[in-house]
Motif scaffolding. Structure first.
Motif, PDB file in Angstrom:
ATOM      1  N   ARG A   1       1.121   4.189  -2.935  1.00 13.42           N
ATOM      2  CA  ARG A   1       0.878   5.752  -2.683  1.00 13.42           C
ATOM      3  C   ARG A   1       2.208   6.507  -3.295  1.00 13.42           C
ATOM      4  NH1 ARG A   1      -0.675   3.739   2.457  1.00 13.42           N
ATOM      5  NH2 ARG A   1       1.353   4.178   3.585  1.00 13.42           N
TER       6      ARG A   1
ATOM      7  N   GLY B   1      -5.194   5.309  -7.425  1.00 10.00           N
ATOM      8  CA  GLY B   1      -6.368   6.291  -7.759  1.00 10.00           C
ATOM      9  C   GLY B   1      -6.726   7.134  -6.370  1.00 10.00           C
ATOM     10  N   ALA B   2      -6.486   6.676  -5.273  1.00 15.56           N
ATOM     11  CA  ALA B   2      -6.823   7.561  -4.112  1.00 15.56           C
ATOM     12  C   ALA B   2      -5.976   8.994  -4.055  1.00 15.56           C
ATOM     13  CB  ALA B   2      -6.421   6.780  -2.669  1.00 15.56           C
TER      14      ALA B   2
ATOM     15  N   GLU C   1      -5.085  -4.838  -7.367  1.00 19.15           N
ATOM     16  CA  GLU C   1      -6.307  -3.983  -6.958  1.00 19.15           C
ATOM     17  C   GLU C   1      -5.629  -2.859  -5.726  1.00 19.15           C
ATOM     18  OE1 GLU C   1      -9.351  -3.566  -7.432  1.00 19.15           O
ATOM     19  OE2 GLU C   1      -9.025  -4.682  -9.197  1.00 19.15           O
ATOM     20  N   VAL C   2      -4.457  -3.358  -5.122  1.00 24.05           N
ATOM     21  CA  VAL C   2      -3.744  -2.560  -4.229  1.00 24.05           C
ATOM     22  C   VAL C   2      -3.521  -1.296  -4.880  1.00 24.05           C
ATOM     23  CG1 VAL C   2      -2.040  -2.078  -2.453  1.00 24.05           C
ATOM     24  CG2 VAL C   2      -3.340  -4.428  -2.501  1.00 24.05           C
TER      25      VAL C   2
ATOM     26  N   LEU D   1      -4.390  -0.250  -8.026  1.00 27.94           N
ATOM     27  CA  LEU D   1      -4.935   0.633  -8.639  1.00 27.94           C
ATOM     28  C   LEU D   1      -5.985   1.614  -7.706  1.00 27.94           C
ATOM     29  CD1 LEU D   1      -6.880  -1.968 -10.981  1.00 27.94           C
ATOM     30  CD2 LEU D   1      -5.445   0.038 -11.612  1.00 27.94           C
ATOM     31  N   GLN D   2      -5.995   1.097  -6.388  1.00 32.73           N
ATOM     32  CA  GLN D   2      -6.947   1.910  -5.381  1.00 32.73           C
ATOM     33  C   GLN D   2      -5.847   2.918  -5.032  1.00 32.73           C
ATOM     34  OE1 GLN D   2      -8.267  -0.992  -2.640  1.00 32.73           O
ATOM     35  NE2 GLN D   2      -9.639  -1.956  -3.833  1.00 32.73           N
ATOM     36  N   GLY D   3      -4.705   2.698  -4.600  1.00 35.49           N
ATOM     37  CA  GLY D   3      -3.682   3.502  -4.026  1.00 35.49           C
ATOM     38  C   GLY D   3      -3.444   4.557  -4.891  1.00 35.49           C
TER      39      GLY D   3
ATOM     40  N   ALA E   1       0.855  -1.441  -0.079  1.00 40.84           N
ATOM     41  CA  ALA E   1      -0.182  -0.149   0.094  1.00 40.84           C
ATOM     42  C   ALA E   1       0.688   1.287  -0.163  1.00 40.84           C
ATOM     43  CB  ALA E   1      -0.713   0.011   1.284  1.00 40.84           C
TER      44      ALA E   1
ATOM     45  N   GLU F   1      -7.415  11.044  -6.724  1.00 40.75           N
ATOM     46  CA  GLU F   1      -8.631  11.694  -6.351  1.00 40.75           C
ATOM     47  C   GLU F   1      -8.419  12.874  -5.311  1.00 40.75           C
ATOM     48  OE1 GLU F   1     -10.799   8.500  -4.994  1.00 40.75           O
ATOM     49  OE2 GLU F   1     -11.200   7.482  -6.974  1.00 40.75           O
TER      50      GLU F   1
END
Length: 424
Positions: free
Chosen positions: A341, A378-379, A371-372, A374-376, A337, A382
């Motif tokens: 970032r 993406g966050a 997924e980790v 893409l989410q990290g 994670a 955002e």
């Protein structure tokens, strides 16, 4: 080592000399001395005697001048490619290219004579003579895509649509020396071909390098490659045209004109995106207005070596606190994670600098924790969008192509110019 066949690959004519495929016919009218065959003088970038790959593509306007016959044929051929098995009529080809019906008839006649196009049926009559529909013959030509990673080799054989018809993988030690690497790569390509004579071989590997000359610079972690003329060495060993580019550029090209177009992901065409590749290293492929951006010295995309922590850990490039070393160290500690970032911070820098439409993530490290990442990432994007108040964040997606995306993109280094696509 293994080989996977995914469809028949028909035999073709004898290969041309290293540099540019020696052929005659449809693409033989660009003024190249002694060229004969279907794909002559298409200007495969990075080879002697080649011009630019062009950026025509579907919807571009042709010119009815004999000197531009190759350009016009590429426009028609690209429309046949994008039409797929259902095909396209000569009338629609004329409407889409702006060429006269007579010019289209001559071009398609040569394409059919050279085995590149064939009839795909007829349209229902609306009162006149039913229109014949033409389609591309995918097996009329092939290209090899070769991905030389730091510890693994992937080779694919692609037909004219970019679809993979055969594949091989083998362990690779990029630090074993140029002779061993060239010999091993040549052996895998020869085993892959199985008697097929391709248009050439596209090679993708870590940079920095000079893609116009096919010469490597100080490849990160392997400074002994500095100055090695990989293109000429491999072309001499195989007796085939060879094009060399960075792995990230090849993958980005594959997304823009190959795997991206076939997947219907909506990222092919004139858009701008960044392909971020995190595997054994970290780099970026940049596509601006539909074309791969390499920079004046072909050094664009050294994304992983931007410093974001002045007192950070030492990177193999010699700097401290590069995004690459921070990401890989975090992955090595099991804090994926955190790596996401850090990668997101770099992606946000790119978005701010280039105002791109999309961020794509690829590479084996991303694939192992998709997924980790893409989410990290993406966050982070955002949060940046919220701070700036400029609307929705730039989307983040997994790049199409999977584990062989770089190899497929390397094949497009040969295929894309034939269709007037990208920068080759």
């Amino acid at each position: 080592m293994n080989r996977t066949n995914a469809g028949g690959a028909g035999k073709q004519g004898s290969p041309g000399n290293p540099g540019v495929p020696r052929t005659s016919g449809v693409f033989a009218d660009q003024g190249g001395g002694g060229a004969s065959g279907v794909f002559a003088n298409q200007g495969v970038p990075g080879n002697p005697g080649g011009g630019g790959g062009g950026g025509g593509g579907a919807g571009a306007v042709g010119v009815n001048l004999p000197a531009l016959r190759s350009h016009n044929a590429a426009l028609v051929l690209d429309l046949l490619r994008t039409a797929g098995a259902s095909g396209i009529s000569r009338l629609e080809l004329a409407e889409r290219t702006g060429l006269t019906p007579q010019a289209v008839s001559k071009i398609t006649g040569r394409l059919r004579a050279d085995g590149l196009a064939t009839e795909a049926g007829r349209l229902a009559s609306t009162g006149g003579k039913p229109r014949t529909v033409l389609r591309l013959v995918p097996e009329a030509g092939h290209a090899v895509g070769l991905h030389l990673d730091r510890d693994e080799l992937t080779a694919v054989l692609c037909d004219l649509t970019g679809s993979v018809v055969a594949e091989r993988r083998a362990p690779l030690d990029l630090g074993a020396g140029s002779g061993a690497v060239v010999e091993g790569a040549a052996g895998e390509v020869s085993a892959l071909l199985g008697g097929v004579s391709p248009l050439g071989v596209g090679v993708a590997l870590p940079g920095p390098l000079d893609h116009t000359l096919g010469v490597l610079h100080r490849v990160t972690g392997f400074p002994e490659w500095d100055g090695f003329a990989l293109r000429d060495a491999l072309a001499g060993r195989l007796g085939l045209p060879v094009v060399v580019d960075k792995d990230t550029n090849a993958a980005a090209l594959g997304v823009a004109v190959g795997t991206g177009a076939r997947s219907g992901s909506g990222i092919a065409g004139g858009g701008s995106f960044a392909y971020l590749h995190l595997g054994t290293g970290l780099g970026a492929g940049l596509v601006i207005s539909g074309a791969v951006h390499r920079g004046a010295r072909t050094g664009a995309g050294e994304f992983g070596h931007q410093v974001i922590q002045l007192d950070g850990p030492l990177c193999e490039c010699g700097n401290r606190g590069c995004i690459e070393v921070l990401c890989l160290d975090a992955v090595g500690r099991g804090t994926v994670a955190e790596a996401a970032r850090v990668l997101g911070a770099g992606a946000a820098n790119l978005v701010g600098l280039l105002d791109i439409d999309l961020v794509l993530l690829g590479g084996r490290t991303v694939a192992a924790h998709e997924e980790v990442f893409l989410q990290g990432v993406g966050a982070v994007l955002e949060e940046r969008a919220r701070r700036e108040g400029g609307g929705a964040a730039v989307p983040v997606r997994a790049a199409p192509g999977g584990a062989r995306g770089v190899a497929e993109g390397a094949a497009q280094l040969l295929l894309a110019p034939l269709f007037g696509r990208g920068e080759g």
